[in-house]
Design a protein around this motif. Structure first.
Motif, PDB file in Angstrom:
ATOM      1  N   VAL A  11       0.838  -1.204   0.000  1.00 25.12           N
ATOM      2  CA  VAL A  11       0.000   0.000   0.000  1.00 25.12           C
ATOM      3  C   VAL A  11       0.873   1.254   0.000  1.00 25.12           C
ATOM      4  O   VAL A  11       0.600   2.226  -0.719  1.00 25.12           O
ATOM      5  N   LYS A  12       1.933   1.228   0.790  1.00 22.44           N
ATOM      6  CA  LYS A  12       2.843   2.376   0.847  1.00 22.44           C
ATOM      7  C   LYS A  12       3.457   2.658  -0.520  1.00 22.44           C
ATOM      8  O   LYS A  12       3.556   3.815  -0.940  1.00 22.44           O
ATOM      9  N   SER A  13       3.882   1.618  -1.211  1.00 26.82           N
ATOM     10  CA  SER A  13       4.482   1.780  -2.539  1.00 26.82           C
ATOM     11  C   SER A  13       3.488   2.393  -3.514  1.00 26.82           C
ATOM     12  O   SER A  13       3.852   3.265  -4.325  1.00 26.82           O
ATOM     13  N   ALA A  14       2.237   1.969  -3.441  1.00 23.96           N
ATOM     14  CA  ALA A  14       1.213   2.503  -4.340  1.00 23.96           C
ATOM     15  C   ALA A  14       0.987   3.992  -4.079  1.00 23.96           C
ATOM     16  O   ALA A  14       0.861   4.789  -5.016  1.00 23.96           O
ATOM     17  N   ILE A  15       0.936   4.376  -2.808  1.00 24.10           N
ATOM     18  CA  ILE A  15       0.738   5.788  -2.457  1.00 24.10           C
ATOM     19  C   ILE A  15       1.925   6.631  -2.905  1.00 24.10           C
ATOM     20  O   ILE A  15       1.764   7.736  -3.436  1.00 24.10           O
ATOM     21  N   ALA A  16       3.133   6.117  -2.711  1.00 18.01           N
ATOM     22  CA  ALA A  16       4.339   6.850  -3.111  1.00 18.01           C
ATOM     23  C   ALA A  16       4.366   7.085  -4.616  1.00 18.01           C
ATOM     24  O   ALA A  16       4.691   8.183  -5.083  1.00 18.01           O
ATOM     25  N   ARG A  17       4.029   6.062  -5.396  1.00 21.84           N
ATOM     26  CA  ARG A  17       4.024   6.211  -6.856  1.00 21.84           C
ATOM     27  C   ARG A  17       2.991   7.227  -7.302  1.00 21.84           C
ATOM     28  O   ARG A  17       3.267   8.076  -8.155  1.00 21.84           O
ATOM     29  N   GLN A  18       1.803   7.166  -6.726  1.00 18.32           N
ATOM     30  CA  GLN A  18       0.736   8.064  -7.146  1.00 18.32           C
ATOM     31  C   GLN A  18       1.035   9.513  -6.786  1.00 18.32           C
ATOM     32  O   GLN A  18       0.777  10.434  -7.566  1.00 18.32           O
ATOM     33  N   GLY A  19       1.602   9.735  -5.603  1.00 17.99           N
ATOM     34  CA  GLY A  19       1.874  11.101  -5.149  1.00 17.99           C
ATOM     35  C   GLY A  19       3.211  11.653  -5.601  1.00 17.99           C
ATOM     36  O   GLY A  19       3.533  12.817  -5.294  1.00 17.99           O
ATOM     37  N   GLY A  20       4.003  10.855  -6.332  1.00 16.10           N
ATOM     38  CA  GLY A  20       5.320  11.317  -6.746  1.00 16.10           C
ATOM     39  C   GLY A  20       6.255  11.517  -5.572  1.00 16.10           C
ATOM     40  O   GLY A  20       7.082  12.438  -5.559  1.00 16.10           O
ATOM     41  N   LEU A  21       6.144  10.652  -4.574  1.00 15.08           N
ATOM     42  CA  LEU A  21       6.921  10.757  -3.349  1.00 15.08           C
ATOM     43  C   LEU A  21       7.998   9.680  -3.303  1.00 15.08           C
ATOM     44  O   LEU A  21       7.861   8.620  -3.918  1.00 15.08           O
ATOM     45  N   THR A  22       9.065   9.949  -2.566  1.00 14.24           N
ATOM     46  CA  THR A  22      10.138   8.979  -2.399  1.00 14.24           C
ATOM     47  C   THR A  22       9.738   7.947  -1.351  1.00 14.24           C
ATOM     48  O   THR A  22       9.285   8.305  -0.265  1.00 14.24           O
ATOM     49  N   GLU A  23       9.898   6.687  -1.676  1.00 14.13           N
ATOM     50  CA  GLU A  23       9.537   5.616  -0.740  1.00 14.13           C
ATOM     51  C   GLU A  23      10.753   5.230   0.090  1.00 14.13           C
ATOM     52  O   GLU A  23      11.798   4.877  -0.456  1.00 14.13           O
ATOM     53  N   LEU A  24      10.619   5.313   1.417  1.00 14.56           N
ATOM     54  CA  LEU A  24      11.712   4.987   2.325  1.00 14.56           C
ATOM     55  C   LEU A  24      11.275   3.903   3.307  1.00 14.56           C
ATOM     56  O   LEU A  24      10.125   3.889   3.752  1.00 14.56           O
ATOM     57  N   PRO A  25      12.189   2.993   3.681  1.00 12.95           N
ATOM     58  CA  PRO A  25      11.823   1.902   4.591  1.00 12.95           C
ATOM     59  C   PRO A  25      11.914   2.288   6.063  1.00 12.95           C
ATOM     60  O   PRO A  25      11.579   1.488   6.936  1.00 12.95           O
ATOM     61  N   TRP A  26      12.383   3.495   6.354  1.00  9.76           N
ATOM     62  CA  TRP A  26      12.678   3.874   7.736  1.00  9.76           C
ATOM     63  C   TRP A  26      11.426   4.224   8.526  1.00  9.76           C
ATOM     64  O   TRP A  26      10.434   4.698   7.988  1.00  9.76           O
ATOM     65  N   ASP A  27      11.510   4.010   9.833  1.00  7.18           N
ATOM     66  CA  ASP A  27      10.418   4.325  10.755  1.00  7.18           C
ATOM     67  C   ASP A  27      10.410   5.826  11.033  1.00  7.18           C
ATOM     68  O   ASP A  27      11.433   6.408  11.397  1.00  7.18           O
ATOM     69  N   GLY A  28       9.258   6.467  10.847  1.00  9.19           N
ATOM     70  CA  GLY A  28       9.147   7.895  11.121  1.00  9.19           C
ATOM     71  C   GLY A  28       9.391   8.244  12.576  1.00  9.19           C
ATOM     72  O   GLY A  28       9.649   9.401  12.902  1.00  9.19           O
ATOM     73  N   GLY A  29       9.332   7.239  13.450  1.00  9.17           N
ATOM     74  CA  GLY A  29       9.611   7.481  14.862  1.00  9.17           C
ATOM     75  C   GLY A  29      11.034   7.917  15.126  1.00  9.17           C
ATOM     76  O   GLY A  29      11.352   8.389  16.230  1.00  9.17           O
ATOM     77  N   LEU A  30      11.918   7.791  14.111  1.00 10.74           N
ATOM     78  CA  LEU A  30      13.303   8.240  14.273  1.00 10.74           C
ATOM     79  C   LEU A  30      13.387   9.755  14.419  1.00 10.74           C
ATOM     80  O   LEU A  30      14.443  10.283  14.740  1.00 10.74           O
ATOM     81  N   LYS A  31      12.278  10.450  14.173  1.00  7.86           N
ATOM     82  CA  LYS A  31      12.253  11.901  14.386  1.00  7.86           C
ATOM     83  C   LYS A  31      12.546  12.221  15.853  1.00  7.86           C
ATOM     84  O   LYS A  31      13.179  13.226  16.175  1.00  7.86           O
ATOM     85  N   ARG A  32      12.114  11.332  16.754  1.00  3.87           N
ATOM     86  CA  ARG A  32      12.278  11.598  18.184  1.00  3.87           C
ATOM     87  C   ARG A  32      13.108  10.531  18.901  1.00  3.87           C
ATOM     88  O   ARG A  32      13.606  10.780  19.990  1.00  3.87           O
ATOM     89  N   ALA A  33      13.247   9.369  18.309  1.00  5.10           N
ATOM     90  CA  ALA A  33      13.934   8.269  18.989  1.00  5.10           C
ATOM     91  C   ALA A  33      15.167   7.841  18.205  1.00  5.10           C
ATOM     92  O   ALA A  33      15.281   8.089  17.008  1.00  5.10           O
ATOM     93  N   LYS A  34      16.087   7.196  18.888  1.00  4.65           N
ATOM     94  CA  LYS A  34      17.287   6.684  18.249  1.00  4.65           C
ATOM     95  C   LYS A  34      16.998   5.316  17.623  1.00  4.65           C
ATOM     96  O   LYS A  34      16.021   4.652  17.951  1.00  4.65           O
ATOM     97  N   VAL A  35      17.876   4.918  16.726  1.00  2.00           N
ATOM     98  CA  VAL A  35      17.738   3.613  16.091  1.00  2.00           C
ATOM     99  C   VAL A  35      17.898   2.520  17.149  1.00  2.00           C
ATOM    100  O   VAL A  35      18.797   2.579  17.991  1.00  2.00           O
ATOM    101  N   LYS A  36      17.024   1.523  17.104  1.00  2.00           N
ATOM    102  CA  LYS A  36      17.078   0.446  18.086  1.00  2.00           C
ATOM    103  C   LYS A  36      18.347  -0.383  17.909  1.00  2.00           C
ATOM    104  O   LYS A  36      18.824  -0.588  16.793  1.00  2.00           O
ATOM    105  N   ASP A  37      18.887  -0.868  19.049  1.00  2.00           N
ATOM    106  CA  ASP A  37      20.091  -1.695  19.004  1.00  2.00           C
ATOM    107  C   ASP A  37      19.869  -2.970  18.201  1.00  2.00           C
ATOM    108  O   ASP A  37      20.784  -3.452  17.520  1.00  2.00           O
TER     109      ASP A  37
END
Length: 446
Positions: A390-416
């Motif tokens: 579903v994410k890939s379909a939305i990215a293609r339609q909106g002309g957006l870059t598809e990334l596998p990363w968790d948006g929670g990294l905005k506030r949290a560090k990468v898990k060990d």
């Protein structure tokens, strides 16, 4: 003093009468008087003129003053997959130069990683006469400076009071209207009136943002009993979508004004609000959502699976919880036009009041909304795979870059655990390609 107060009251009454006559009433009826269209035409012509002036004013030896698309980035990256890079190391003996690939990737990540830049405002190709720029373009020419000053006066002395008035009317109407409708017994009449209130108030709030929204493929609009999922750029995403149809919102219970609105709206509409303690119980959340989806008479649920706002350039990891519920998924892609205003909310940098002030002092909010064909989970497909599809379909339609990363990294560090997993992958690649303890042929040793 009495005369002054009387005059102020008269001015206020005239102001409200004009706002109701020319904006609120047409918005409530879903019609347009052409004022917004005329404003946008003038705005587009002005920005085009400003761009031409900038191009003429910038000297040829200094082309760096003009913005380059953010996609180019600060550095030029080598997009060769890591497996191919490591595959070149077909040697038994380790050499010091073997670490250069990892060093280069590390330096690239430090200078400009592909995650952090998604949590800052999108860069523009050319200046839009707002203050969000790293170059003082308004000093290039006297005409441009005059236009910029006039723009500041218009945005802060005319548009801001008008938008604040409309926002106050829309929010008040939402609270009062849903509270009154909420007193009615459950029936089709109550559901109809609730949708009317939500649609009407959302239209007023969109006008408060000088919103120009283009909806595409309306035949794919989410249906009752389904789940609408969309990429997330701003808190106003919900208003943008509700302007064209009603949804049952899902979210955490808040305090303050937001809490007042939540408590009022849930009386009239089956929104799903969770306490903080409930949000931590994933099974309880899933149960309540499944109960909602099972009732085909209820409005479609609106969910933003990223869980945080991304800067209108990318789609990041979708949390799998929304895709474990079952039922039909209705994907929606939202793409804002940054030329007229920055819709992205960096919640770690700006509080909601500062963000709304930035939005209400921009030129306008212009965006495209694409309703996409419904999707269902395939046989043998797990929730993560479905979410990624579903994410890939939305990215293609909106002309957006598809990334596998968790948006929670905005506030949290990468898990060990994630770091350890990547380290294991690196070691497997090295062993498989003959760099560590393998035969010269590049095959793994027994």
């Amino acid at each position: 003093m009495e005369d002054l107060g009387l005059a102020a009251a008269r001015v206020g009454a005239v102001w409200l009468a004009l706002v109701f006559a020319f904006i609120v009433l047409p918005s409530a009826l879903g019609v347009s008087l052409g004022i917004s269209e005329a404003y946008m035409r003038v705005l587009v012509k002005t920005l085009e003129w400003a761009t031409i002036r900038i191009e003429k004013g910038v000297k040829k030896p200094q082309p760096q003053m003009l913005k380059t698309p953010a996609a180019n980035g600060i550095i030029e990256r080598d997009e060769t997959p890591m497996e191919k890079e490591i595959a070149r190391l077909h040697r038994v003996d380790f050499e010091f130069s073997d670490i250069f690939y990892f060093c280069r990737k590390g330096f690239e990540a430090i200078v400009e990683d592909e995650v952090t830049q998604r949590f800052s405002s999108e860069e523009l190709v050319s200046w839009n006469l707002l203050t969000r720029t790293n170059v003082n373009f308004h000093y290039i020419s006297l005409r441009l400076t005059v236009v910029w000053v006039i723009g500041v006066i218009v945005r802060y002395c005319l548009l801001l009071p008008l938008r604040f008035t409309l926002a106050a009317i829309g929010i008040t109407s939402m609270i009062v209207g849903t509270t009154i409708v909420g007193q009615l017994p459950n029936s089709s009449v109550k559901n109809y009136l609730s949708e009317v209130v939500h649609l009407t108030c959302s239209r007023i709030l969109v006008r408060a943002l000088s919103g120009t929204i283009h909806y595409h493929n309306k035949e794919n609009k989410p249906q009752k009993g389904g789940i609408c999922v969309a990429n997330h750029t701003s808190p106003i995403d919900a208003i943008i979508l509700t302007n064209d149809g009603c949804y049952a919102m899902v979210g955490q219970v808040h305090g303050g004004l937001m809490g007042v609105i939540q408590r009022a709206t849930v009386k009239a509409c089956p929104h799903v609000w969770f306490e903080r303690s409930e949000m931590k119980d994933r099974h309880l959340v899933t149960k309540r959502l499944r109960e909602h989806v099972a009732d085909k008479s209820k409005l479609p649920i609106l969910i933003f699976p990223e869980g945080t706002c991304i800067n209108n350039t990318s789609v990041m990891m979708f949390k799998k919880g929304s895709f474990e519920i079952g039922g039909t998924i209705y994907p929606v892609a939202i793409k804002y036009d940054p030329q007229f205003g920055d819709a992205f909310w960096n919640s770690s940098k700006y509080n909601i009041v500062s963000y709304l002030l930035r939005i209400m002092t921009s030129w306008a909010i212009v965006c495209n909304v694409w309703y996409m064909p419904p999707m269902v989970r395939k046989e043998g497909e797990d929730a993560v795979q479905f979410a990624n599809r579903v994410k890939s379909a939305i990215a293609r339609q909106g002309g957006l870059t598809e990334l596998p990363w968790d948006g929670g990294l905005k506030r949290a560090k990468v898990k060990d655990t994630f770091k350890e997993e990547q380290q294991k992958n690196y070691s497997k690649m090295l062993v498989r390609n003959g760099s560590i303890g393998s035969q010269p042929t590049g095959t793994e040793s027994d």
